[in-house]
Design a protein around this motif. Structure first.
Motif, PDB file in Angstrom:
ATOM      1  N   ARG A   1      -2.634   1.927   9.206  1.00  0.00           N
ATOM      2  CA  ARG A   1      -2.206   2.990   8.298  1.00  0.00           C
ATOM      3  C   ARG A   1      -2.512   2.643   6.851  1.00  0.00           C
ATOM      4  NH1 ARG A   1       4.094   4.865   7.259  1.00  0.00           N
ATOM      5  NH2 ARG A   1       3.615   6.678   5.928  1.00  0.00           N
ATOM      6  N   CYS A   2      -2.364   1.378   6.493  1.00  0.00           N
ATOM      7  CA  CYS A   2      -2.613   0.928   5.127  1.00  0.00           C
ATOM      8  C   CYS A   2      -4.083   1.089   4.742  1.00  0.00           C
ATOM      9  CB  CYS A   2      -2.203  -0.527   4.963  1.00  0.00           C
ATOM     10  SG  CYS A   2      -0.492  -0.886   5.461  1.00  0.00           S
ATOM     11  N   ARG A   3      -4.968   1.069   5.728  1.00  0.00           N
ATOM     12  CA  ARG A   3      -6.409   1.150   5.455  1.00  0.00           C
ATOM     13  C   ARG A   3      -6.908   2.576   5.348  1.00  0.00           C
ATOM     14  NH1 ARG A   3      -5.576  -2.871   9.392  1.00  0.00           N
ATOM     15  NH2 ARG A   3      -5.976  -4.969   8.586  1.00  0.00           N
ATOM     16  N   THR A   4      -6.073   3.537   5.673  1.00  0.00           N
ATOM     17  CA  THR A   4      -6.524   4.930   5.678  1.00  0.00           C
ATOM     18  C   THR A   4      -5.672   5.866   4.834  1.00  0.00           C
ATOM     19  OG1 THR A   4      -5.227   5.364   7.680  1.00  0.00           O
ATOM     20  CG2 THR A   4      -7.538   4.697   7.981  1.00  0.00           C
ATOM     21  N   GLU A   5      -4.403   5.531   4.604  1.00  0.00           N
ATOM     22  CA  GLU A   5      -3.471   6.445   3.939  1.00  0.00           C
ATOM     23  C   GLU A   5      -2.952   5.819   2.641  1.00  0.00           C
ATOM     24  OE1 GLU A   5       0.950   8.383   4.757  1.00  0.00           O
ATOM     25  OE2 GLU A   5      -0.299   7.760   6.477  1.00  0.00           O
ATOM     26  N   VAL A   6      -3.159   6.524   1.524  1.00  0.00           N
ATOM     27  CA  VAL A   6      -2.671   6.048   0.229  1.00  0.00           C
ATOM     28  C   VAL A   6      -1.150   6.156   0.209  1.00  0.00           C
ATOM     29  CG1 VAL A   6      -2.682   6.403  -2.269  1.00  0.00           C
ATOM     30  CG2 VAL A   6      -4.776   6.768  -0.941  1.00  0.00           C
ATOM     31  N   PRO A   7      -0.431   5.057  -0.012  1.00  0.00           N
ATOM     32  CA  PRO A   7       1.035   5.118  -0.018  1.00  0.00           C
ATOM     33  C   PRO A   7       1.568   5.854  -1.247  1.00  0.00           C
ATOM     34  CG  PRO A   7       0.298   2.926  -0.626  1.00  0.00           C
ATOM     35  CD  PRO A   7      -0.934   3.688  -0.232  1.00  0.00           C
TER      36      PRO A   7
END
Length: 343
Positions: free
Chosen positions: A316-322
């Motif tokens: 998720r960290c590699r695809t979605e900007v937090p």
């Protein structure tokens, strides 16, 4: 000062009373800065938000290239107008991003003072320090016979010994610490309510750093100032700041009360920064080097910009900007796994 800086500073005038200590004085909301990079452009400041309260010190921290200085300089219009593409910079009740150039010149110096990172580059080498400080006062209409007296008062105020002798020297005749004190005197000349200090101790030895930081802290308290302090040094923030904003690749990674953020970080980047400085870290007496190189704001990786260096990174960290979110009262983190950062 150089022409760019000295031309934008005016002397004080009677204005509205300053807000009570702890009340919002400056708000930066969703600031976005776009700059050219070769044949293309890049968003180097991406939706940055923070506030500076009256009577408090807010720190902008992060590695080189994180966007600290650019965010600070955009507040007082020291970036090209076309570079700031969106957001609001609310000074008291006024949006400085939409203010006319004449109004910005009034704000700079009279209401917001600036201490630049390299005083030797910022000061005019062919004018005495007294003349440069006096120019600010003269531009504001102070009578010439009063200017020298006021300059001597300012030099004494910032701790320069024998001000009656130092007033007529040139910048290169002073030590780095003394030049920085001259810059602080220039920032105080307009009797501002807020001072922006951009890496004010970077080129100084440890002892001089401590003296300059103590001076800034004393001035904040005695002159009832707010301070926006830009620094990459967490030890500086640990000693001076009330609140901190941690920046990475042009975005806010974490923000909140300084003591809580530095001792109980809720973002892996903040934790890595703190663990890299044993005097700051409460978890280890040995520094843990921060792995990898900082992300380039012009070429951010997809998802969270910190994920290539993050030990907690998942798919998720590699695809979605937090999203920057409140993880506990007054604490904000832009991390999908903020609740897992604490050991």
């Amino acid at each position: 000062m150089t022409d760019q800086h000295s031309a934008t500073v005016v002397a004080p005038a009677a204005g509205d009373p300053a807000p009570a200590p702890g009340a919002p004085l400056l708000r930066v909301e969703d600031l976005e800065v776009v700059l050219p990079s070769g044949a293309t452009t890049g968003t180097v400041i991406d939706k940055v938000s923070f506030a500076v309260d009256a009577g408090r010190t807010t720190g902008l921290i992060g590695e080189s290239g994180s966007g600290k200085t650019m965010s600070a300089m955009s507040i007082v219009g020291l970036l090209p107008p076309e570079a700031v593409t969106s957001g609001r910079v609310t000074w008291r009740s006024e949006d400085l991003l939409t203010a006319a150039p004449r109004r910005l010149r009034q704000v700079r110096g009279r209401e917001i003072g600036v201490i630049f990172q390299d005083p030797l580059a910022a000061l005019n080498p062919i004018q005495t320090v007294g003349r440069q400080i006096g120019e600010i006062l003269r531009r504001g209409g102070m009578a010439r016979q009063q200017v020298r007296v006021r300059v001597l008062e300012l030099l004494d105020r910032v701790g320069i010994p024998d001000p009656d002798q130092r007033i007529d020297v040139y910048p290169h005749e002073l030590s780095g610490g003394m030049r920085q004190r001259v810059m602080i005197a220039m920032a105080l000349a307009g009797e501002p309510q807020l001072i922006i200090a951009d890496e004010p101790t970077t080129a100084l030895d440890v002892t001089t750093q401590a003296r300059i930081l103590r001076l800034l802290a004393d001035l904040r308290e005695q002159e009832h100032l707010a301070l926006l302090l830009v620094s990459h040094d967490l030890r500086v923030m640990a000693h001076v700041a009330d609140d901190v904003v941690v920046m990475y690749a042009g975005r806010v990674a974490e923000r909140g009360p300084a003591r809580e953020v530095l001792e109980r970080p809720r973002h892996p980047y903040t934790r890595a920064l703190a663990n890299n400085v044993p005097a700051v870290s409460t978890r280890s007496a040995i520094a843990e080097p921060l792995q990898g190189a900082p992300a380039n704001p012009f070429e951010r990786p997809a998802g969270c910009a910190f994920h290539p260096r993050c030990p907690l990174a998942q798919d998720r960290c590699r695809t979605e900007v937090p999203v920057l979110r409140e993880v506990e009262p007054g604490r904000f983190s832009a991390c999908h796994r903020a609740e897992e950062v604490l050991p």
